[in-house]
Design a protein around this motif. Sequence first.
Motif, PDB file in Angstrom:
ATOM      1  N   ARG A  59      44.417  35.925  35.477  1.00 53.64           N
ATOM      2  CA  ARG A  59      43.391  35.003  35.809  1.00 53.64           C
ATOM      3  C   ARG A  59      43.023  35.004  37.408  1.00 53.64           C
ATOM      4  O   ARG A  59      42.678  34.205  37.955  1.00 53.64           O
ATOM      5  CB  ARG A  59      43.117  33.645  35.358  1.00 53.64           C
ATOM      6  CG  ARG A  59      43.569  33.406  33.808  1.00 53.64           C
ATOM      7  CD  ARG A  59      43.276  32.018  33.479  1.00 53.64           C
ATOM      8  NE  ARG A  59      43.491  32.040  31.868  1.00 53.64           N
ATOM      9  CZ  ARG A  59      44.282  31.140  31.415  1.00 53.64           C
ATOM     10  NH1 ARG A  59      44.748  29.926  32.039  1.00 53.64           N
ATOM     11  NH2 ARG A  59      44.455  30.988  30.164  1.00 53.64           N
ATOM     12  N   MET A  60      43.348  36.290  37.843  1.00 50.41           N
ATOM     13  CA  MET A  60      43.054  36.630  39.466  1.00 50.41           C
ATOM     14  C   MET A  60      42.134  38.061  39.377  1.00 50.41           C
ATOM     15  O   MET A  60      42.806  38.994  39.437  1.00 50.41           O
ATOM     16  CB  MET A  60      44.295  36.614  40.237  1.00 50.41           C
ATOM     17  CG  MET A  60      45.372  35.631  40.106  1.00 50.41           C
ATOM     18  SD  MET A  60      44.652  34.127  40.917  1.00 50.41           S
ATOM     19  CE  MET A  60      44.647  34.599  42.628  1.00 50.41           C
ATOM     20  N   PRO A  61      40.972  37.957  39.106  1.00 51.79           N
ATOM     21  CA  PRO A  61      40.047  39.059  39.037  1.00 51.79           C
ATOM     22  C   PRO A  61      39.933  39.812  40.177  1.00 51.79           C
ATOM     23  O   PRO A  61      39.499  41.281  40.124  1.00 51.79           O
ATOM     24  CB  PRO A  61      38.723  38.559  38.725  1.00 51.79           C
ATOM     25  CG  PRO A  61      38.637  36.957  39.172  1.00 51.79           C
ATOM     26  CD  PRO A  61      40.083  36.543  38.987  1.00 51.79           C
ATOM     27  N   LEU A  62      40.212  39.127  41.426  1.00 49.46           N
ATOM     28  CA  LEU A  62      40.344  40.119  42.530  1.00 49.46           C
ATOM     29  C   LEU A  62      41.510  41.221  42.591  1.00 49.46           C
ATOM     30  O   LEU A  62      41.552  42.080  43.563  1.00 49.46           O
ATOM     31  CB  LEU A  62      40.424  39.242  43.847  1.00 49.46           C
ATOM     32  CG  LEU A  62      38.939  38.639  44.046  1.00 49.46           C
ATOM     33  CD1 LEU A  62      39.134  37.638  45.429  1.00 49.46           C
ATOM     34  CD2 LEU A  62      37.855  39.437  44.142  1.00 49.46           C
ATOM     35  N   ILE A  63      42.478  40.976  41.725  1.00 46.96           N
ATOM     36  CA  ILE A  63      43.832  41.641  41.842  1.00 46.96           C
ATOM     37  C   ILE A  63      43.434  42.960  40.904  1.00 46.96           C
ATOM     38  O   ILE A  63      43.158  42.530  39.945  1.00 46.96           O
ATOM     39  CB  ILE A  63      45.011  40.884  41.371  1.00 46.96           C
ATOM     40  CG1 ILE A  63      45.404  39.705  42.043  1.00 46.96           C
ATOM     41  CG2 ILE A  63      46.217  42.192  40.937  1.00 46.96           C
ATOM     42  CD1 ILE A  63      46.586  38.934  41.908  1.00 46.96           C
ATOM     43  N   LYS A  64      43.282  44.052  41.406  1.00 44.36           N
ATOM     44  CA  LYS A  64      43.054  45.251  40.912  1.00 44.36           C
ATOM     45  C   LYS A  64      44.098  46.349  41.094  1.00 44.36           C
ATOM     46  O   LYS A  64      43.778  46.976  42.239  1.00 44.36           O
ATOM     47  CB  LYS A  64      41.640  45.757  41.283  1.00 44.36           C
ATOM     48  CG  LYS A  64      40.436  44.663  40.631  1.00 44.36           C
ATOM     49  CD  LYS A  64      39.292  45.248  41.086  1.00 44.36           C
ATOM     50  CE  LYS A  64      38.181  44.056  40.499  1.00 44.36           C
ATOM     51  NZ  LYS A  64      36.951  44.522  41.014  1.00 44.36           N
ATOM     52  N   PRO A  65      45.300  46.403  40.473  1.00 39.45           N
ATOM     53  CA  PRO A  65      46.234  47.564  40.801  1.00 39.45           C
ATOM     54  C   PRO A  65      45.882  48.883  40.632  1.00 39.45           C
ATOM     55  O   PRO A  65      46.275  49.589  41.819  1.00 39.45           O
ATOM     56  CB  PRO A  65      47.245  47.384  39.711  1.00 39.45           C
ATOM     57  CG  PRO A  65      47.037  45.983  39.307  1.00 39.45           C
ATOM     58  CD  PRO A  65      45.767  45.715  39.084  1.00 39.45           C
ATOM     59  N   GLU A  66      44.652  49.198  40.079  1.00 38.10           N
ATOM     60  CA  GLU A  66      44.342  50.510  40.188  1.00 38.10           C
ATOM     61  C   GLU A  66      43.610  51.189  41.337  1.00 38.10           C
ATOM     62  O   GLU A  66      43.763  52.096  41.748  1.00 38.10           O
ATOM     63  CB  GLU A  66      43.141  50.543  38.985  1.00 38.10           C
ATOM     64  CG  GLU A  66      42.511  52.172  38.981  1.00 38.10           C
ATOM     65  CD  GLU A  66      41.095  52.276  37.985  1.00 38.10           C
ATOM     66  OE1 GLU A  66      40.656  53.292  37.897  1.00 38.10           O
ATOM     67  OE2 GLU A  66      40.745  51.180  37.377  1.00 38.10           O
ATOM     68  N   GLU A  67      43.243  50.048  42.153  1.00 41.93           N
ATOM     69  CA  GLU A  67      42.758  50.154  43.586  1.00 41.93           C
ATOM     70  C   GLU A  67      43.785  50.541  44.693  1.00 41.93           C
ATOM     71  O   GLU A  67      43.506  50.623  45.793  1.00 41.93           O
ATOM     72  CB  GLU A  67      41.741  49.165  43.801  1.00 41.93           C
ATOM     73  CG  GLU A  67      40.591  49.172  42.984  1.00 41.93           C
ATOM     74  CD  GLU A  67      39.407  48.169  43.469  1.00 41.93           C
ATOM     75  OE1 GLU A  67      39.695  47.431  44.293  1.00 41.93           O
ATOM     76  OE2 GLU A  67      38.444  48.148  42.618  1.00 41.93           O
ATOM     77  N   GLY A  68      45.183  50.010  44.268  1.00 43.66           N
ATOM     78  CA  GLY A  68      46.101  50.406  45.261  1.00 43.66           C
ATOM     79  C   GLY A  68      47.176  49.446  45.004  1.00 43.66           C
ATOM     80  O   GLY A  68      46.957  48.178  44.729  1.00 43.66           O
ATOM     81  N   ARG A  69      48.340  50.015  44.888  1.00 47.20           N
ATOM     82  CA  ARG A  69      49.534  49.105  44.418  1.00 47.20           C
ATOM     83  C   ARG A  69      50.207  48.750  45.774  1.00 47.20           C
ATOM     84  O   ARG A  69      50.059  49.130  46.968  1.00 47.20           O
ATOM     85  CB  ARG A  69      50.595  50.190  43.981  1.00 47.20           C
ATOM     86  CG  ARG A  69      50.071  50.671  42.754  1.00 47.20           C
ATOM     87  CD  ARG A  69      51.204  51.691  42.076  1.00 47.20           C
ATOM     88  NE  ARG A  69      52.276  51.008  41.544  1.00 47.20           N
ATOM     89  CZ  ARG A  69      53.597  51.207  41.169  1.00 47.20           C
ATOM     90  NH1 ARG A  69      53.709  52.679  41.475  1.00 47.20           N
ATOM     91  NH2 ARG A  69      54.441  50.504  40.710  1.00 47.20           N
ATOM     92  N   ALA A  70      50.722  47.457  45.357  1.00 47.17           N
ATOM     93  CA  ALA A  70      51.826  47.027  46.372  1.00 47.17           C
ATOM     94  C   ALA A  70      53.148  48.031  46.666  1.00 47.17           C
ATOM     95  O   ALA A  70      53.516  48.863  45.913  1.00 47.17           O
ATOM     96  CB  ALA A  70      52.501  45.649  46.201  1.00 47.17           C
ATOM     97  N   PRO A  71      53.728  47.935  47.820  1.00 46.78           N
ATOM     98  CA  PRO A  71      54.645  48.764  48.015  1.00 46.78           C
ATOM     99  C   PRO A  71      55.821  48.541  47.163  1.00 46.78           C
ATOM    100  O   PRO A  71      56.054  47.303  46.530  1.00 46.78           O
ATOM    101  CB  PRO A  71      55.513  48.355  49.258  1.00 46.78           C
ATOM    102  CG  PRO A  71      54.061  47.792  50.118  1.00 46.78           C
ATOM    103  CD  PRO A  71      53.401  47.041  49.074  1.00 46.78           C
TER     104      PRO A  71
END
Length: 294
Positions: free
Chosen positions: A115-127
């Motif tokens: 429920r955190m819509p601003l989190i979009k892994p497709e746009e860039g992963r964390a290290p």
Amino acid sequence: MQEASTLSAPASAGAALPVYVNIAAYKFITMDKLDELRPQYQDICERLSLRGTILLTPEGINMFLSGTRENIDEYLQWVRSDARLADLEWKESLSVDQSHRRMLVKIKKEIITMRMPLIKPEEGRAPHVDAQTLKRWLDQGHDDNGKPVVMVDTRNDYEVDVGTFVDTVDYRLTKFTEFPELIEKHKADFDGKTVVTFCTGGIRCEKAAIHMQNIGYDNVYQLEGGILKYFEEVGGAHYTGDCFVFDYRTALNPQLEPTETKQCFACRAVVTPRQQLAPEYVPGTSCPSCAGKQ
């Protein structure tokens, strides 16, 4: 990373040989027309006698499936014919029986609910940190820059109870949606440290690490491939217990073999082999944790 990782366990003398391949895979990628995709996935899985669960979501796909080698290979070839999933990677394990009892294809809002819509892994992963590097960090007690390494478990409490890394931070989550608030509340606890988030196969810790970056964590990584990939590459170093999995096997040891640990059908509590000897343990009905409380 290899496209597929074959995780097999040696068969003891006289034991039945594994004949089923179990795969776990996910990818964060924009997907649409899910109502059209669902029957396509249902049809091929039924035709190939596969069992397991597939989640189709606007943010990507997640799957846990079990079938024969030939049928799993045919299924993966079909999946990767979709250009969006052409580079899909997966992990494998082997078992004597199919690791799931039925086949479900579901449409959901998220691969794993946060429920955190601003989190979009497709746009860039964390290290991310691979298993070999993490083991080296844990062996030496710090990362390559000399900072202490802290492991943060992003799984639910009953999963953690089966096994986790030594000295891990465990917030006793009952659901993943609790994680964002807790990790923000405890941000000061990690000042000057390198944080590594982890989970079973990589999905939850990927979202967790991105969220932590978004709220100001400076040195946060996700464990690439999760616990199962770590077991495959380095075994059980710095890990205590087994790894909970969401199928009939319940838990795998660091050699990726099924253990005798069970899960209570009624309350979801972990039931150890010793607890299974108690009269309160009735498979499918109750266990020592919930007997008399229903």
